[in-house]
Design an enzyme around this catalytic site. Structure first.
Site, mmCIF file in Angstrom:
data_model
loop_
_atom_site.group_PDB
_atom_site.id
_atom_site.type_symbol
_atom_site.label_atom_id
_atom_site.label_comp_id
_atom_site.label_asym_id
_atom_site.label_seq_id
_atom_site.Cartn_x
_atom_site.Cartn_y
_atom_site.Cartn_z
ATOM 1 N N LYS A 67 -43.816 33.626 -33.498
ATOM 2 C CA LYS A 67 -43.237 32.628 -33.376
ATOM 3 C C LYS A 67 -43.567 31.519 -34.719
ATOM 4 O O LYS A 67 -44.175 32.772 -35.345
ATOM 5 C CB LYS A 67 -44.276 31.897 -32.549
ATOM 6 C CG LYS A 67 -44.948 31.328 -32.518
ATOM 7 C CD LYS A 67 -44.377 29.707 -30.859
ATOM 8 C CE LYS A 67 -44.597 28.551 -31.326
ATOM 9 N NZ LYS A 67 -44.076 28.011 -31.873
ATOM 10 N N LYS A 91 -51.969 35.598 -38.081
ATOM 11 C CA LYS A 91 -51.840 34.084 -37.781
ATOM 12 C C LYS A 91 -52.329 34.051 -35.880
ATOM 13 O O LYS A 91 -53.616 34.247 -35.748
ATOM 14 C CB LYS A 91 -51.566 33.159 -38.379
ATOM 15 C CG LYS A 91 -51.987 32.101 -37.710
ATOM 16 C CD LYS A 91 -50.844 30.420 -38.549
ATOM 17 C CE LYS A 91 -50.839 31.229 -40.193
ATOM 18 N NZ LYS A 91 -49.988 30.374 -40.753
ATOM 19 N N LYS A 103 -40.655 33.259 -38.569
ATOM 20 C CA LYS A 103 -40.284 32.364 -39.166
ATOM 21 C C LYS A 103 -38.706 32.541 -39.166
ATOM 22 O O LYS A 103 -37.910 33.179 -39.973
ATOM 23 C CB LYS A 103 -40.543 32.408 -40.486
ATOM 24 C CG LYS A 103 -41.311 31.361 -41.041
ATOM 25 C CD LYS A 103 -42.213 30.744 -41.157
ATOM 26 C CE LYS A 103 -42.645 29.244 -41.685
ATOM 27 N NZ LYS A 103 -44.223 29.389 -41.436
ATOM 28 N N THR A 187 -52.527 20.461 -37.162
ATOM 29 C CA THR A 187 -52.802 22.270 -38.204
ATOM 30 C C THR A 187 -53.868 21.371 -38.739
ATOM 31 O O THR A 187 -54.857 22.099 -39.479
ATOM 32 C CB THR A 187 -51.299 21.765 -39.747
ATOM 33 O OG1 THR A 187 -50.690 22.810 -38.461
ATOM 34 C CG2 THR A 187 -51.755 23.140 -40.151
ATOM 35 N N ASN A 217 -47.472 17.141 -43.747
ATOM 36 C CA ASN A 217 -47.736 16.494 -42.475
ATOM 37 C C ASN A 217 -49.541 17.642 -43.018
ATOM 38 O O ASN A 217 -50.198 16.324 -42.643
ATOM 39 C CB ASN A 217 -47.121 17.661 -41.680
ATOM 40 C CG ASN A 217 -47.646 17.665 -40.368
ATOM 41 O OD1 ASN A 217 -48.763 18.467 -40.122
ATOM 42 N ND2 ASN A 217 -47.112 17.207 -38.829
ATOM 43 N N SER A 345 -48.464 24.553 -30.568
ATOM 44 C CA SER A 345 -47.588 25.079 -30.374
ATOM 45 C C SER A 345 -47.233 25.829 -29.862
ATOM 46 O O SER A 345 -46.188 25.347 -28.460
ATOM 47 C CB SER A 345 -46.854 25.394 -31.536
ATOM 48 O OG SER A 345 -46.474 24.506 -32.601
HETATM 49 P P1 NAD Z 1 -44.661 19.187 -45.664
HETATM 50 O O1 NAD Z 1 -43.256 19.190 -46.373
HETATM 51 O O2 NAD Z 1 -44.888 18.276 -44.598
HETATM 52 O O3 NAD Z 1 -45.832 18.249 -47.255
HETATM 53 C C1 NAD Z 1 -45.710 19.960 -48.295
HETATM 54 C C2 NAD Z 1 -46.070 17.977 -49.733
HETATM 55 O O4 NAD Z 1 -46.356 19.065 -50.601
HETATM 56 C C3 NAD Z 1 -45.757 17.020 -49.796
HETATM 57 O O5 NAD Z 1 -46.471 15.698 -49.900
HETATM 58 C C4 NAD Z 1 -44.520 17.593 -51.176
HETATM 59 O O6 NAD Z 1 -44.692 16.377 -52.017
HETATM 60 C C5 NAD Z 1 -46.025 18.795 -51.537
HETATM 61 N N1 NAD Z 1 -45.846 19.473 -52.591
HETATM 62 C C6 NAD Z 1 -44.864 20.227 -52.786
HETATM 63 N N2 NAD Z 1 -44.624 20.686 -54.049
HETATM 64 C C7 NAD Z 1 -45.782 20.430 -54.708
HETATM 65 C C8 NAD Z 1 -46.528 20.680 -55.941
HETATM 66 N N3 NAD Z 1 -45.920 21.371 -56.627
HETATM 67 N N4 NAD Z 1 -47.847 20.032 -56.085
HETATM 68 C C9 NAD Z 1 -48.557 19.341 -54.878
HETATM 69 N N5 NAD Z 1 -47.885 18.783 -54.541
HETATM 70 C C10 NAD Z 1 -46.739 20.054 -53.683
HETATM 71 O O7 NAD Z 1 -45.633 20.204 -45.422
HETATM 72 P P2 NAD Z 1 -46.371 20.826 -44.550
HETATM 73 O O8 NAD Z 1 -45.781 20.807 -42.965
HETATM 74 O O9 NAD Z 1 -47.291 19.438 -44.791
HETATM 75 O O10 NAD Z 1 -47.028 21.899 -44.807
HETATM 76 C C11 NAD Z 1 -47.584 22.565 -46.214
HETATM 77 C C12 NAD Z 1 -47.614 23.812 -45.806
HETATM 78 O O11 NAD Z 1 -48.681 24.000 -45.098
HETATM 79 C C13 NAD Z 1 -47.004 24.976 -46.296
HETATM 80 O O12 NAD Z 1 -47.477 25.793 -46.843
HETATM 81 C C14 NAD Z 1 -46.803 25.188 -44.815
HETATM 82 O O13 NAD Z 1 -46.582 26.631 -44.566
HETATM 83 C C15 NAD Z 1 -48.380 24.979 -44.062
HETATM 84 N N6 NAD Z 1 -48.320 24.773 -42.710
HETATM 85 C C16 NAD Z 1 -47.921 23.649 -42.354
HETATM 86 C C17 NAD Z 1 -47.691 23.801 -40.575
HETATM 87 C C18 NAD Z 1 -47.970 22.164 -40.017
HETATM 88 O O14 NAD Z 1 -48.069 22.776 -38.429
HETATM 89 N N7 NAD Z 1 -47.134 21.562 -40.841
HETATM 90 C C19 NAD Z 1 -48.603 24.755 -39.563
HETATM 91 C C20 NAD Z 1 -49.277 26.085 -40.484
HETATM 92 C C21 NAD Z 1 -48.832 25.919 -42.034
#
Ligand code: NAD
Length: 408
Positions: A67, A91, A103, A187, A217, A345
């Site tokens: 997953k 996790k 992944k 999340t 997100n 999920s």
């Molecule tokens: P996303 O693409 O929706 O958002 C990422 C954000 O980070 C954006 O606002 C982008 O502009 C910003 N960003 C990128 N580079 C940056 C930088 N150098 N400085 C500041 N901001 C920066 O992605 P997401 O889904 O929110 O995921 C973000 C993190 O959370 C990732 O590491 C992801 O693996 C983790 N995560 C997300 C989920 C989920 O359900 N969305 C679940 C577990 C973990």
């Protein structure tokens, strides 16, 4: 600097020094079961053909189907996907859900693609992977730059190829296409439950000043949830800039500004500043919610937060972990703090398989029970072993995976 997988292996080595595991298990858990690379041809709108590289890493399925999300990013490569798949295995074990770790990704800047091109790329990823994924084999989900709509295209493609239209092959779908209530905010919500469970124990005040790196997100929902609970989000950033307001940012207005302009920078309700300085703002709680390797050896000394809660995966390097631990700054690790996403999920997968629809209330109640229980267990383990929360979480997860492998 180490790549994320090297960091993951370092974390593994450091945690497993504290307790005894079978040497064969430790050898096995450092290698993924399978690494799949595909080439995805995409006919662009101007008639030219572009080739993209896509990945799926299936790390460990001792506890259930693989997953983990699919990331679209120009810097994504197999090493990053491997690290993320490893963390997913841990996790899922941390929150004790019946899933293994995997992944996926594509090396692409999706912002350069039109919607038609993005759809062709996403359907192409699923065509290339349709024989290795499936509701009982491997269940992908969204990650950085992938959306419910993309999940929907992929589920549809899988249905066309295999005839399985249950939707259970992929999670994070829109509600009308079999998605779960609450998945969009899960999340951040899960991270918030962990925060609430540990807040007092970690010496945080009732009203916290919060700084969030990333306004996607994970970050934007976190901003909303913490604000609604009475805390103050005093700074946030995205890839284009940062914004701060010591009195607390108006999050709904900031969200509208970002929708209109594409960035948090330039928001009238605060002061725009250099995004590189975001991590070093004085605050109670720092939430990295962007990408890996943000808090590192070279900057961990400059962190002025009382606690770090990792909504991003792998934002703190092992060296930075040591610096923060020595400075008395607890880090609530990613494999606990952001596990709400994969937990909901899994609820979605379960609902699809049983053809059920749970209310948002039901989803969050189930989520809260899991996050509270596991946060407390990890906290107690860290106290018992006089170690940090990451090592404690690793040990609990690895014990559960080892047990499942032995039973198999
Ligand atoms: P996303 O693409 O929706 O958002 C990422 C954000 O980070 C954006 O606002 C982008 O502009 C910003 N960003 C990128 N580079 C940056 C930088 N150098 N400085 C500041 N901001 C920066 O992605 P997401 O889904 O929110 O995921 C973000 C993190 O959370 C990732 O590491 C992801 O693996 C983790 N995560 C997300 C989920 C989920 O359900 N969305 C679940 C577990 C973990």
């Amino acid at each position: 600097m180490n790549n994320p997988f090297q960091n993951a292996l370092q974390q593994l080595e450091r945690a497993t020094k504290l307790t005894s595991f079978s040497p064969d298990f430790l050898k096995r858990i450092a290698y993924p079961d399978r690494q799949i690379r595909i080439t995805i041809p995409v006919k662009m709108d101007d008639g030219t053909l572009n080739m993209y590289e896509g990945y799926r890493v299936q790390f460990n399925n001792a506890r259930g189907p693989y997953k983990g999300g699919i990331r679209y990013h120009q810097d994504t490569d197999i090493e990053e996907v491997k690290a993320l798949a490893f963390w997913m295995a841990l996790k899922c074990a941390v929150v004790n859900i019946p899933m293994g770790g995997g992944k996926g990704g594509v090396t692409v800047n999706p912002k350069e693609l039109s919607k038609t091109e993005l759809e062709a790329l996403s359907r192409g990823w699923m065509r290339g992977m349709s024989d290795v994924v499936g509701p009982q084999k491997d269940v992908p989900a969204p990650d950085v730059n992938t959306t419910p709509e993309i999940m929907s295209w992929m589920a549809d493609e899988f249905g066309k190829i295999t005839g399985d239209t249950s939707g259970a092959v992929i999670t994070g779908k829109p509600i009308e296409n079999g998605g779960s209530q609450g998945r969009g905010t899960a999340t951040a919500q899960g991270g918030f439950y962990v925060f609430e469970t540990l807040r007092e124990k970690l010496g945080l005040p009732e009203v916290c000043r919060v700084v969030i790196q990333g306004f996607g997100n994970a970050g934007e929902h976190a901003a909303d949830i913490w604000t609604k609970a009475g805390h103050k989000v005093i700074a946030t950033s995205d890839s284009r800039g940062a914004i701060r307001n010591p009195d607390g940012l108006d999050i709904p207005a900031l969200y509208e500004h970002k929708k209109a302009t594409g960035s948090v920078a330039g928001f009238a309700g605060g002061e725009t500043f250099d995004a590189h300085e975001l991590l070093f703002q004085a605050c109670d709680l720092l939430i990295p919610a962007a990408l890996e390797n943000q808090i590192q050896e070279g900057n961990a000394n400059r962190i002025q937060a009382k606690v770090v809660l990792e909504l991003a995966n792998g934002p703190t390097t092992p060296e930075a972990d040591d610096t923060l631990f020595a400075r008395g700054i607890p880090v609530i690790p990613d494999i606990l703090a952001n596990a709400g996403g994969v937990t909901v999920s899994t609820f979605e997968w379960e609902q699809n398989l049983k053809d059920e629809h749970w209310s948002e209330e039901e989803v969050f109640e189930k989520l809260r029970v899991i996050m509270d229980r596991e946060a407390l267990e990890i906290f107690e383990k860290s106290k018992a072993l006089s170690t940090d929360l990451r090592r404690a979480a690793f040990i609990i997860a690895l014990e559960r995976i080892q047990q499942a492998m032995l039973e198999k």
